[in-house]
Design a protein around this motif. Structure first.
Motif, PDB file in Angstrom:
ATOM      1  N   SER A 226       0.788  -1.274  -0.225  1.00 58.73           N
ATOM      2  CA  SER A 226       0.012   0.119  -0.029  1.00 58.73           C
ATOM      3  C   SER A 226       0.903   1.273  -0.181  1.00 58.73           C
ATOM      4  O   SER A 226       0.619   2.196  -0.533  1.00 58.73           O
ATOM      5  N   ASN A 227       2.021   1.320   0.721  1.00 58.73           N
ATOM      6  CA  ASN A 227       3.071   2.299   0.738  1.00 58.73           C
ATOM      7  C   ASN A 227       3.478   2.472  -0.598  1.00 58.73           C
ATOM      8  O   ASN A 227       3.681   3.625  -0.998  1.00 58.73           O
ATOM      9  N   ILE A 228       4.035   1.342  -1.278  1.00 63.55           N
ATOM     10  CA  ILE A 228       4.314   1.438  -2.519  1.00 63.55           C
ATOM     11  C   ILE A 228       3.383   1.999  -3.747  1.00 63.55           C
ATOM     12  O   ILE A 228       3.743   2.934  -4.358  1.00 63.55           O
ATOM     13  N   SER A 229       2.174   1.812  -3.650  1.00 63.88           N
ATOM     14  CA  SER A 229       1.185   2.082  -4.347  1.00 63.88           C
ATOM     15  C   SER A 229       1.018   3.875  -4.076  1.00 63.88           C
ATOM     16  O   SER A 229       0.914   4.502  -5.178  1.00 63.88           O
ATOM     17  N   ARG A 230       1.058   4.318  -2.826  1.00 66.85           N
ATOM     18  CA  ARG A 230       1.204   5.738  -2.907  1.00 66.85           C
ATOM     19  C   ARG A 230       2.588   6.248  -3.584  1.00 66.85           C
ATOM     20  O   ARG A 230       2.349   7.378  -4.254  1.00 66.85           O
ATOM     21  N   ARG A 231       3.512   5.783  -3.399  1.00 69.41           N
ATOM     22  CA  ARG A 231       4.598   6.377  -4.103  1.00 69.41           C
ATOM     23  C   ARG A 231       4.545   6.190  -5.644  1.00 69.41           C
ATOM     24  O   ARG A 231       4.819   7.354  -6.429  1.00 69.41           O
ATOM     25  N   LEU A 232       4.331   5.281  -6.021  1.00 70.27           N
ATOM     26  CA  LEU A 232       3.901   5.037  -7.732  1.00 70.27           C
ATOM     27  C   LEU A 232       2.744   6.160  -8.008  1.00 70.27           C
ATOM     28  O   LEU A 232       2.983   6.564  -9.353  1.00 70.27           O
ATOM     29  N   GLN A 233       1.868   6.582  -7.323  1.00 67.85           N
ATOM     30  CA  GLN A 233       0.964   7.605  -7.835  1.00 67.85           C
ATOM     31  C   GLN A 233       1.618   8.930  -7.858  1.00 67.85           C
ATOM     32  O   GLN A 233       0.800   9.741  -8.627  1.00 67.85           O
ATOM     33  N   GLU A 234       2.633   9.044  -7.493  1.00 67.75           N
ATOM     34  CA  GLU A 234       3.037  10.588  -7.665  1.00 67.75           C
ATOM     35  C   GLU A 234       4.232  10.519  -8.709  1.00 67.75           C
ATOM     36  O   GLU A 234       4.681  11.477  -9.037  1.00 67.75           O
ATOM     37  N   PHE A 235       4.252   9.442  -9.713  1.00 69.69           N
ATOM     38  CA  PHE A 235       4.823   9.369 -10.895  1.00 69.69           C
ATOM     39  C   PHE A 235       3.699  10.062 -11.945  1.00 69.69           C
ATOM     40  O   PHE A 235       2.573   9.840 -11.877  1.00 69.69           O
ATOM     41  N   ALA A 236       4.405  10.904 -12.648  1.00 72.57           N
ATOM     42  CA  ALA A 236       3.365  11.616 -13.695  1.00 72.57           C
ATOM     43  C   ALA A 236       2.782  10.924 -14.904  1.00 72.57           C
ATOM     44  O   ALA A 236       3.292  11.265 -16.012  1.00 72.57           O
ATOM     45  N   PHE A 237       2.641   9.629 -14.755  1.00 71.61           N
ATOM     46  CA  PHE A 237       2.019   9.004 -15.906  1.00 71.61           C
ATOM     47  C   PHE A 237       0.469   9.291 -16.015  1.00 71.61           C
ATOM     48  O   PHE A 237      -0.321   8.884 -15.163  1.00 71.61           O
ATOM     49  N   ALA A 238      -0.042   9.694 -17.290  1.00 69.92           N
ATOM     50  CA  ALA A 238      -1.394   9.792 -17.549  1.00 69.92           C
ATOM     51  C   ALA A 238      -2.100   8.652 -18.338  1.00 69.92           C
ATOM     52  O   ALA A 238      -3.326   8.669 -18.235  1.00 69.92           O
ATOM     53  N   SER A 239      -1.326   7.572 -18.666  1.00 70.67           N
ATOM     54  CA  SER A 239      -1.909   6.363 -19.145  1.00 70.67           C
ATOM     55  C   SER A 239      -0.953   5.306 -19.101  1.00 70.67           C
ATOM     56  O   SER A 239       0.177   5.477 -19.037  1.00 70.67           O
ATOM     57  N   MET A 240      -1.534   4.220 -19.551  1.00 71.78           N
ATOM     58  CA  MET A 240      -0.479   2.835 -19.595  1.00 71.78           C
ATOM     59  C   MET A 240       0.078   2.933 -20.821  1.00 71.78           C
ATOM     60  O   MET A 240       1.357   2.430 -20.555  1.00 71.78           O
ATOM     61  N   ASP A 241      -0.048   3.758 -22.011  1.00 69.64           N
ATOM     62  CA  ASP A 241       0.723   3.745 -22.860  1.00 69.64           C
ATOM     63  C   ASP A 241       2.126   4.562 -22.489  1.00 69.64           C
ATOM     64  O   ASP A 241       3.456   3.958 -22.836  1.00 69.64           O
ATOM     65  N   GLU A 242       2.028   5.444 -21.671  1.00 69.43           N
ATOM     66  CA  GLU A 242       3.142   6.131 -21.220  1.00 69.43           C
ATOM     67  C   GLU A 242       4.046   5.310 -20.131  1.00 69.43           C
ATOM     68  O   GLU A 242       5.384   5.052 -20.184  1.00 69.43           O
ATOM     69  N   VAL A 243       3.169   4.494 -19.190  1.00 64.13           N
ATOM     70  CA  VAL A 243       3.900   3.584 -18.315  1.00 64.13           C
ATOM     71  C   VAL A 243       4.708   2.608 -19.086  1.00 64.13           C
ATOM     72  O   VAL A 243       5.899   2.369 -18.943  1.00 64.13           O
ATOM     73  N   GLU A 244       4.191   1.972 -20.324  1.00 63.84           N
ATOM     74  CA  GLU A 244       4.781   0.942 -20.956  1.00 63.84           C
ATOM     75  C   GLU A 244       6.216   1.345 -21.781  1.00 63.84           C
ATOM     76  O   GLU A 244       7.176   0.592 -22.126  1.00 63.84           O
ATOM     77  N   ARG A 245       5.970   2.888 -22.003  1.00 62.53           N
ATOM     78  CA  ARG A 245       7.209   3.192 -22.915  1.00 62.53           C
ATOM     79  C   ARG A 245       8.336   3.650 -21.989  1.00 62.53           C
ATOM     80  O   ARG A 245       9.469   3.244 -22.243  1.00 62.53           O
ATOM     81  N   ALA A 246       7.981   3.899 -20.496  1.00 63.47           N
ATOM     82  CA  ALA A 246       8.789   4.536 -19.607  1.00 63.47           C
ATOM     83  C   ALA A 246       9.329   3.372 -18.522  1.00 63.47           C
ATOM     84  O   ALA A 246      10.681   3.202 -18.275  1.00 63.47           O
ATOM     85  N   VAL A 247       8.689   2.328 -18.381  1.00 63.90           N
ATOM     86  CA  VAL A 247       8.921   1.406 -17.411  1.00 63.90           C
ATOM     87  C   VAL A 247       9.099  -0.051 -18.042  1.00 63.90           C
ATOM     88  O   VAL A 247       8.385  -0.372 -18.721  1.00 63.90           O
ATOM     89  N   PRO A 248      10.170  -0.826 -17.780  1.00 72.76           N
ATOM     90  CA  PRO A 248      10.578  -1.853 -18.692  1.00 72.76           C
ATOM     91  C   PRO A 248       9.509  -3.143 -18.307  1.00 72.76           C
ATOM     92  O   PRO A 248       8.947  -3.057 -17.261  1.00 72.76           O
TER      93      PRO A 248
END
Length: 460
Positions: A418-440
């Motif tokens: 749950s704490n990691i989830s809060r930290r990930l919400q602070e990353f400025a990704f607006a869509s899964m397309d952006e996530v897939e381009r930036a996160v291996p």
């Protein structure tokens, strides 16, 4: 018989309302210094006949002459027999409560709670509870599990007692009867005394409390007199000088309480004494000085900062260490560089406190390797606080560490996920397309957590 005191109370109710027009006194917003209509004598008689009891005369006079509930200490006075936290079946039975220490009529804790409740069977527990409640009338509430009781039978009939329904600990207030207790509340409200713990400290003004202190050699009574001074809004120069004298001449608890009153009321005059204890070799005295500095030094004051910075890396007591960090934080000191070496402290409690304080820094991104290492700490509490300390640090390099933690902690039992989830919400990704381009793609756990937070928005 009580008419003169009732007349004083009527006048003082008006004065109390004038003294607290914004209802800043604890509980005042509930009752607003208003009383309900007085109880009719026939109604009082009916209650007494129904329960087979004669209520304390002064309390009965209050109900019929002032009001059947309304304004009073904490959240006010209950109407007769209403808002009861227990059944009234045992009201006529003799109360077995009595003060644990001190002479009859003095304040103090009750002895009845000494029973080990965990060892009782259900039947024995019910019997114990009935014995605790018998002879008590619930006349008010203080919040949480704390209730105000009036002893209506037994040796201490007429006394007001505070009862914790959770632990069954009880405390006898100092006044002899309900009306004295109630009038004291009005007096202290009018005088702007601290009423947040009303009744738990001795009543009286500075002169009366000093007289009580000087009239006895009994350590406990002297401590009660000093504790009573903590409710005062201020003290005179003469009292400040008297307290300093007691700090020097007395020892043990009496000296400590004198110093606490001085620190609260005249911090500048307490400073030399606090500094002496802070730099001495007595560990308990140092902790006590740190506590008083934290509680009573003006916010933002830095007068102790330099020497606490020097003492900090040498401290071996975790509680003293915590108070040192609190004081420095209150003084506006950025603790990051002071805390980083302590990330490797052999004791987990020190590591946890150091990481917590370092996490408040506005430049913690510069120390990212230290925090990354803390995320691998063998202590689960330290790991958790390290994740929390990394708030507002959406650094891509952290994603691999978060992935490893998510693989290690597959359930939410330890609150790592749950704490990691809060930290990930602070990353400025607006869509899964952006996530897939930036996160291996190898960071499948992290990707899955991003998906869980982003897809609900996409469905909308």
């Amino acid at each position: 018989m009580y008419e003169e005191q009732l007349n004083r109370i009527r006048r003082k109710l008006e004065l109390a309302a004038e003294a607290d027009p914004d209802y800043q006194v604890f509980g005042a917003r509930s009752h607003r210094y208003k009383m309900k209509q007085p109880l009719q004598p026939a109604e009082l008689q009916q209650f007494e006949q129904t329960h087979g009891v004669v209520l304390p005369e002064d309390y009965a006079a209050f109900l019929t002459g002032i009001g059947n509930g309304g304004a009073g200490p904490y959240y006010g006075i209950h109407p007769l027999g209403k808002k009861q936290s227990m059944e009234l079946d045992g009201l006529a039975q003799p109360s077995h409560l009595h003060p644990k220490v001190g002479p009859s009529g003095a304040g103090g804790h009750s002895e009845l709670h000494e029973t080990n409740l965990d060892s009782l069977s259900d039947e024995e527990y019910d019997q114990y509870e009935a014995r605790m409640f018998q002879g008590l009338l619930n006349i008010g509430e203080q919040g949480c599990t704390y209730e105000t009781m009036l002893v209506v039978t037994g040796e201490h009939r007429g006394k007001v007692v505070y009862l914790d329904l959770d632990s069954y600990r009880s405390f006898f207030t100092y006044e002899q009867n309900f009306l004295d207790w109630y009038e004291r509340w009005l007096d202290e409200t009018i005088a702007s005394y601290d009423s947040s713990w009303f009744g738990l400290r001795r009543g009286g003004d500075e002169r009366e409390l000093e007289s009580l202190y000087s009239s006895t050699a009994d350590k406990h009574v002297r401590i009660e007199a000093l504790q009573g001074m903590l409710k005062l809004p201020e003290i005179t120069d003469e009292m400040a000088a008297f307290l300093k004298e007691q700090c020097r001449e007395e020892s043990g608890e009496v000296s400590q309480w004198a110093l606490q009153v001085l620190a609260k009321m005249r911090f500048d005059q307490a400073e030399p004494l606090l500094r002496q204890k802070l730099n001495g070799k007595d560990n308990d005295a140092r902790l006590f000085a740190l506590q008083l500095i934290r509680w009573y030094m003006p916010q933002g004051d830095q007068r102790f900062a330099e020497e606490i910075v020097l003492l900090l890396p040498l401290e071996t007591n975790i509680e003293a260490f915590r108070f040192m960090t609190y004081i420095l934080d209150d003084a506006g000191v950025d603790l990051l560089q002071l805390m980083l070496p302590l990330f490797n402290h052999p004791l987990a409690e020190f590591r946890l406190q150091a990481i917590y304080q370092a996490g408040k820094s506005t430049s913690k991104e510069d120390a990212l390797p230290y925090f990354t290492k803390a995320l691998e700490d063998p202590d689960i509490g330290v790991k958790r606080i390290a994740i929390q300390a990394l708030s507002n640090v959406p650094e891509p390099a952290l994603l691999e560490v978060y992935e490893r933690l998510l693989l290690q902690h597959k359930t939410g039992d330890d609150y790592i996920r749950s704490n990691i989830s809060r930290r990930l919400q602070e990353f400025a990704f607006a869509s899964m397309d952006e996530v897939e381009r930036a996160v291996p793609a190898s960071l499948s756990q992290v990707r899955g957590m991003f998906r869980a937070s982003l897809e609900p928005y996409r469905r909308k």
